[in-house]
Design a protein around this motif. Structure first.
Motif, short mmCIF file in Angstrom:
data_model
loop_
_atom_site.label_atom_id
_atom_site.label_comp_id
_atom_site.label_asym_id
_atom_site.label_seq_id
_atom_site.Cartn_x
_atom_site.Cartn_y
_atom_site.Cartn_z
N LYS A 81 47.07 36.92 38.91
CA LYS A 81 47.54 37.92 39.86
C LYS A 81 47.06 37.63 41.27
O LYS A 81 47.81 37.75 42.23
CB LYS A 81 47.06 39.31 39.42
N TYR A 82 45.81 37.21 41.40
CA TYR A 82 45.25 37.01 42.73
C TYR A 82 45.33 35.57 43.22
O TYR A 82 45.02 35.29 44.37
CB TYR A 82 43.79 37.47 42.76
N ALA A 83 45.75 34.64 42.40
CA ALA A 83 45.82 33.24 42.81
C ALA A 83 47.05 32.96 43.66
O ALA A 83 47.05 32.03 44.45
CB ALA A 83 45.82 32.34 41.59
N ALA A 84 48.08 33.73 43.50
CA ALA A 84 49.33 33.56 44.24
C ALA A 84 49.89 32.16 44.04
O ALA A 84 50.35 31.51 44.97
CB ALA A 84 49.14 33.87 45.73
N VAL A 114 44.03 38.27 35.46
CA VAL A 114 43.42 38.63 36.75
C VAL A 114 43.50 37.45 37.72
O VAL A 114 43.84 37.60 38.88
CB VAL A 114 41.95 39.08 36.54
N PHE A 115 43.16 36.27 37.21
CA PHE A 115 43.23 35.08 38.06
C PHE A 115 44.66 34.80 38.49
O PHE A 115 44.91 34.43 39.64
CB PHE A 115 42.67 33.86 37.34
N THR A 157 40.73 36.98 30.88
CA THR A 157 40.73 37.17 32.34
C THR A 157 41.78 36.33 33.04
O THR A 157 41.89 36.38 34.26
CB THR A 157 39.35 36.81 32.93
#
Length: 49
Positions: free
Chosen positions: A26-29, A23-24, A20
């Motif tokens: 990608k969305y953590a910026a 996913v982290f 995962t």
């Protein structure tokens, strides 16, 4: 026999958590360097304990 099941469960849990990370990320910026640093920091803390 039960201790072997615990180790298998922990191995599966770690594989799921490693899967995962994308996913982290990608969305953590955050930059890749910071994500890698904190990922390795948490891993080393878990190994020390």
């Amino acid at each position: 026999m039960q201790s072997q099941a615990v180790y298998i469960l922990l191995a599966l849990l770690s594989a799921i958590m490693m899967g995962t990370i994308g996913v982290f990320a990608k969305y953590a910026a955050l930059p890749a360097e910071q994500i890698t640093f904190f990922r390795l920091l948490l891993g080393s803390l878990f190994l020390i304990k």
